[in-house]
Design an enzyme around this catalytic site. Structure first.
Site, PDB file in Angstrom:
ATOM      1  CG  ASN A   1      -0.183   0.645   3.051  1.00  0.00           C
ATOM      2  OD1 ASN A   1       0.269  -1.021   3.099  1.00  0.00           O
ATOM      3  ND2 ASN A   1      -0.925   0.895   2.941  1.00  0.00           N
TER       4      ASN A   1
ATOM      5  CB  ALA B   1      -0.728  15.095   2.054  1.00  0.00           C
TER       6      ALA B   1
ATOM      7  CB  CYS C   1      -5.498  -1.394  -1.909  1.00  0.00           C
ATOM      8  SG  CYS C   1      -6.617  -0.478  -1.261  1.00  0.00           S
TER       9      CYS C   1
ATOM     10  CD  GLU D   1      -5.689  -5.819  -1.082  1.00  0.00           C
ATOM     11  OE1 GLU D   1      -6.385  -6.181   0.254  1.00  0.00           O
ATOM     12  OE2 GLU D   1      -5.292  -4.851  -1.243  1.00  0.00           O
TER      13      GLU D   1
ATOM     14  CB  CYS E   1     -10.733  -2.300   0.189  1.00  0.00           C
ATOM     15  SG  CYS E   1     -10.208  -1.799  -1.433  1.00  0.00           S
TER      16      CYS E   1
ATOM     17  CB  CYS F   1      -8.402  -4.702  -3.354  1.00  0.00           C
ATOM     18  SG  CYS F   1      -7.565  -3.465  -3.301  1.00  0.00           S
TER      19      CYS F   1
END
Length: 173
Positions: free
Chosen positions: A83, A87, A94, A96, A127, A130
């Protein structure tokens, strides 16, 4: 089919779990533990090592939550990702997704298995975005392993268990 359960916490959440016949979520450690009826199969050591190494290179200065992923392509190539935050929080990537992007860049478009590791002993499952990316590049029998810091397999899922009744390329025909 699972028996309806309710959490000890009153309110909408406990009713929702009973109505939808889902396991109750009470406390962090129980969060995803019983997601599958499938036996937990140990993830392959080479994928575990690659996922752990990728996690160690994650760039997560804001959340401090490092995630690594490693997949094995149909041709046997191992590709890892981590990952990467920035900011502008929603613009992170991610682990994945990073691994899948690197796979496509390498010229491959299918993988058979993936290992995902976060921090600690809580299952770090992909998530929603993903899950859809995994769906795009795997067959229904692909294996998804979720491991802990020590490399112990916490969950073993098929793609169909990870994202049942999914939308894919065949839906666009």
């Amino acid at each position: 089919m699972r028996r309806a359960t309710t959490s000890s916490t009153p309110g909408y959440g406990s009713r929702l779990y009973a109505e939808w016949n889902l396991p109750a979520i009470s406390g962090r450690k129980n969060r995803i533990r019983h997601m599958t009826s499938q036996t937990v199969t140990n993830a392959p050591r080479d994928l575990i090592d690659a996922a752990l190494a990728a996690r160690d290179r994650a760039y997560a200065p804001y959340s401090k939550f490092h995630v690594g992923a490693a997949l094995r392509t149909e041709r046997g190539q191992i590709i890892a990702g981590c990952n990467v935050e920035n900011a502008a929080y929603p613009e992170g990537v991610c682990a994945e997704a990073g691994a899948i992007s690197a796979m496509v860049l390498s010229g491959e478009t299918k993988f058979d298995e993936i290992v995902v590791v976060g921090l600690g002993d809580v299952a770090c499952t992909p998530c929603g975005g993903c899950r859809q990316k995994i769906r795009e590049f795997t067959g229904s029998d692909a294996t998804i392993y979720i491991i802990n810091d020590a490399g112990k397999t916490l969950l073993t899922l098929t793609r169909e268990e990870l994202i049942p009744h999914s939308f894919g390329p065949e839906n666009l025909k």
